[in-house]
Motif scaffolding. Structure first.
Motif, PDB file in Angstrom:
ATOM      1  N   ASP A   1       1.083  -1.044   0.111  1.00  0.00           N
ATOM      2  CA  ASP A   1      -0.284  -0.169  -0.173  1.00  0.00           C
ATOM      3  C   ASP A   1       0.811   1.143  -0.062  1.00  0.00           C
ATOM      4  O   ASP A   1       0.779   1.542   0.849  1.00  0.00           O
ATOM      5  CB  ASP A   1      -0.480   0.281   1.531  1.00  0.00           C
ATOM      6  N   GLY A   2       1.820   1.229  -1.535  1.00  0.00           N
ATOM      7  CA  GLY A   2       2.496   2.584  -1.544  1.00  0.00           C
ATOM      8  C   GLY A   2       1.910   4.217  -2.431  1.00  0.00           C
ATOM      9  O   GLY A   2       1.282   4.225  -2.227  1.00  0.00           O
TER      10      GLY A   2
ATOM     11  N   ALA B   1       2.249  12.135  -8.819  1.00  0.00           N
ATOM     12  CA  ALA B   1       2.587  10.986  -7.789  1.00  0.00           C
ATOM     13  C   ALA B   1       1.249   9.983  -7.646  1.00  0.00           C
ATOM     14  O   ALA B   1       0.035  11.070  -7.352  1.00  0.00           O
ATOM     15  CB  ALA B   1       3.182  11.394  -6.547  1.00  0.00           C
ATOM     16  N   SER B   2       1.405   9.066  -7.676  1.00  0.00           N
ATOM     17  CA  SER B   2       0.037   8.281  -7.137  1.00  0.00           C
ATOM     18  C   SER B   2       0.084   7.766  -5.841  1.00  0.00           C
ATOM     19  O   SER B   2       1.213   7.625  -5.297  1.00  0.00           O
ATOM     20  CB  SER B   2       0.143   7.255  -8.211  1.00  0.00           C
ATOM     21  N   GLY B   3      -1.389   7.086  -4.891  1.00  0.00           N
ATOM     22  CA  GLY B   3      -0.999   6.566  -3.608  1.00  0.00           C
ATOM     23  C   GLY B   3      -0.536   7.675  -2.665  1.00  0.00           C
ATOM     24  O   GLY B   3      -0.585   7.635  -1.425  1.00  0.00           O
TER      25      GLY B   3
ATOM     26  N   LYS C   1       5.845   7.494   6.631  1.00  0.00           N
ATOM     27  CA  LYS C   1       5.764   6.142   6.784  1.00  0.00           C
ATOM     28  C   LYS C   1       6.804   6.221   5.462  1.00  0.00           C
ATOM     29  O   LYS C   1       7.420   5.667   4.852  1.00  0.00           O
ATOM     30  CB  LYS C   1       4.198   5.429   6.696  1.00  0.00           C
ATOM     31  N   LEU C   2       5.664   6.726   3.767  1.00  0.00           N
ATOM     32  CA  LEU C   2       6.241   6.244   2.756  1.00  0.00           C
ATOM     33  C   LEU C   2       7.496   6.946   1.672  1.00  0.00           C
ATOM     34  O   LEU C   2       7.706   6.481   0.966  1.00  0.00           O
ATOM     35  CB  LEU C   2       4.542   6.613   1.842  1.00  0.00           C
ATOM     36  N   MET C   3       7.443   7.657   2.443  1.00  0.00           N
ATOM     37  CA  MET C   3       8.739   8.940   1.961  1.00  0.00           C
ATOM     38  C   MET C   3       9.724   9.659   2.292  1.00  0.00           C
ATOM     39  O   MET C   3      10.969   9.279   3.008  1.00  0.00           O
ATOM     40  CB  MET C   3       7.879  10.272   1.651  1.00  0.00           C
ATOM     41  N   TRP C   4       9.441  10.479   4.231  1.00  0.00           N
ATOM     42  CA  TRP C   4      10.986  10.741   5.249  1.00  0.00           C
ATOM     43  C   TRP C   4      11.405   9.709   5.571  1.00  0.00           C
ATOM     44  O   TRP C   4      12.531   9.339   5.615  1.00  0.00           O
ATOM     45  CB  TRP C   4      10.100  11.627   6.160  1.00  0.00           C
TER      46      TRP C   4
ATOM     47  N   PHE D   1      13.419  -0.858  -5.815  1.00  0.00           N
ATOM     48  CA  PHE D   1      11.433  -0.782  -5.357  1.00  0.00           C
ATOM     49  C   PHE D   1      11.634  -0.864  -4.212  1.00  0.00           C
ATOM     50  O   PHE D   1      12.303  -1.287  -3.601  1.00  0.00           O
ATOM     51  CB  PHE D   1      10.950  -1.902  -5.597  1.00  0.00           C
ATOM     52  N   ALA D   2      11.167   0.205  -3.416  1.00  0.00           N
ATOM     53  CA  ALA D   2      11.328   0.534  -2.039  1.00  0.00           C
ATOM     54  C   ALA D   2      10.126  -0.589  -1.448  1.00  0.00           C
ATOM     55  O   ALA D   2       9.291  -0.859  -1.580  1.00  0.00           O
ATOM     56  CB  ALA D   2      10.386   2.324  -1.466  1.00  0.00           C
ATOM     57  N   LEU D   3       9.926  -0.677  -0.494  1.00  0.00           N
ATOM     58  CA  LEU D   3       9.047  -1.702   0.780  1.00  0.00           C
ATOM     59  C   LEU D   3       9.011  -1.490   1.358  1.00  0.00           C
ATOM     60  O   LEU D   3       9.737  -0.040   2.004  1.00  0.00           O
ATOM     61  CB  LEU D   3       9.913  -3.144   0.718  1.00  0.00           C
ATOM     62  N   THR D   4       7.480  -1.472   2.155  1.00  0.00           N
ATOM     63  CA  THR D   4       7.565  -1.073   3.839  1.00  0.00           C
ATOM     64  C   THR D   4       7.322  -2.495   4.281  1.00  0.00           C
ATOM     65  O   THR D   4       7.019  -3.223   4.381  1.00  0.00           O
ATOM     66  CB  THR D   4       5.723  -0.784   3.360  1.00  0.00           C
TER      67      THR D   4
END
Length: 444
Positions: A96-97, A118-120, A164-167, A311-314
């Motif tokens: 969910d990124g 940007a999406s999401g 959570k997704l960027m910083w 890719f980034a991962l959560t």
């Protein structure tokens, strides 16, 4: 060169290699000492399952001006040795990124366009990011008093999702320190020179070859071509003053004590402090706290590919999701087809699982994130952990200068005082500065 000096550089990591190249360029007789058989320090090649890989996955930035300049000096064509990608923070479909990628437009249009496309991210997320960037520029990326990255983000009303997704991933990737105890000023310095500079400065550069081949080997060849020496498998155990010169005590029992006009200690901080023990510079290097980095390599059948180079991962410890980034090594080097590298920064808790359990957990995380069930069982996997990968980059941290109280003896390393955290660029910059200091000493 009539005023050429005999100089020892102790440690052939990226700082030591940068120092050696600068001093050799100035005409000095340089001897580069490295205790390992492999050049590169904590960014070097290792052999795994018959393949030459790295002891950790690295991303360089277009802002790394000193590193790019050094590569040019030693004859490495950066456009061939590095895959240049625009700034991006992209998550695979199973996360969910977000999907954030900067187009090749002049700054700051590249960031504005990336934000709009940007999406999401919700409208509130995008407004928060725009507000942070605008405010940081207005402040000229400076704080009156350093604080944690978490405090800075709270101060500027950054949304939970954007954090959570960027910083958070950017902070961990750049500083290898969690936001709640990472230096906001150092984080802003990195953002200033990447997001806040020309578009090319924000580009992400991925090495197409192993790290030793990329720079240290070429630096060593540069030094030897200028009548210098490179000695691997040779540990410097002591450095003592001897009649206005420096005597080096070496691990090789057959080697006589060597005398040098100047010395650069370009080892990890702990080793450097030990070499300075008992001298007037004994207290020059403080005791640092350290952060680990783990890289998990997973080999899959040839032809197993990602839709992007990385890719980034959560990450979520409660779910057993430890990885923060996954790299498709086959897109960097065709000889590594099907090989993925997953990075786990600040990885103390992850390493407690043990290699087998961590590899299995990361493979399962990739299955879910990438929606690729064939990733469940890799052909082989290997976990490499550097327990002291970087110093813990905390607010207001005092770091030593290259200059010491000892004549013609300086230090270099990614831990030395600079705007940057412990990165390849800070190591190279420190090495160049250490060489410049010695040159000034000899010509002063």
């Amino acid at each position: 060169m009539s005023d050429a000096k005999k100089i020892a550089v102790v440690g052939a990591g990226w700082a030591g290699c940068a120092t050696a190249v600068e001093l050799a360029s100035a005409g000095h007789a340089v001897t580069l000492f490295e205790s390992s058989r492999t050049l590169g320090g904590r960014a070097r090649a290792v052999e795994i399952q018959g393949q030459v890989l790295d002891n950790g996955q690295h991303i360089l930035l277009g802002a790394y001006s000193a590193t790019l300049s050094l590569l040019k000096t030693i004859g490495v064509a950066a456009d061939q040795a590095l895959l240049r990608l625009p700034l991006q923070m992209r998550y695979p479909s199973g996360c969910d990124g977000m999907d954030f990628i900067a187009p090749r437009l002049p700054a700051p249009l590249h960031m504005l366009t990336a934000l709009l496309r940007a999406s999401g991210l919700s409208g509130a997320d995008k407004m928060a990011l725009a507000r942070f960037s605008t405010t940081a520029r207005w402040m000229e990326w400076r704080l009156h008093t350093d604080c944690s990255v978490s405090e800075l983000l709270e101060r500027y009303d950054q949304t939970e999702r954007l954090i959570k997704l960027m910083w958070q991933p950017l902070c961990i990737a750049a500083l290898n320190t969690p936001p709640e105890r990472a230096s906001a000023q150092v984080f802003l310095n990195v953002l200033r020179d990447s997001l806040g500079a020309k578009r090319a400065a924000s580009d992400m550069l991925l090495p197409r070859t192993d790290l030793t081949s990329l720079l240290p080997q070429q630096a060593a060849a540069f030094v030897t071509a200028r009548k210098g020496n490179v000695r691997t498998g040779c540990t410097v155990q002591a450095i003592t003053a001897s009649d206005q010169k420096w005597a080096l005590g070496l691990s090789n029992a057959e080697a006589a004590e060597e005398l040098f006009d100047g010395v650069v200690i370009a080892t990890p901080a702990i080793t450097a402090a030990n070499l300075l023990a008992g001298s007037v510079a004994e207290a020059h290097i403080p005791a640092f706290n350290y952060e680990p980095i783990t890289t998990c390599y997973l080999q899959y059948p040839a032809g197993t590919r990602l839709s992007a180079p990385f890719f980034a991962l959560t990450d979520d410890e409660d779910k057993g999701h430890w990885g923060q980034f996954v790299f498709d090594r086959g897109q960097l080097d065709s000889r590594q087809d099907g090989l993925f590298a997953v990075v786990v920064s600040v990885s103390s808790a992850a390493t407690e699982l043990g290699q087998e359990a961590l590899s299995a957990a990361i493979a399962q995380q990739l299955v879910q994130a990438l929606q690729m069930p064939q990733l469940t069982a890799p052909l082989w996997s290997k976990v490499i952990t550097d327990k002291r990968a970087t110093f813990s980059c905390t607010p207001g941290l005092q770091r030593p200068t290259e200059q010491t109280a000892l004549p013609h003896l300086v230090i270099a390393g990614d831990y030395v005082a600079s705007d940057y955290p412990a990165t390849l660029e800070s190591a190279v910059r420190s090495g160049v500065k250490a060489a410049d200091l010695l040159n000034q000493h000899f010509h002063g």
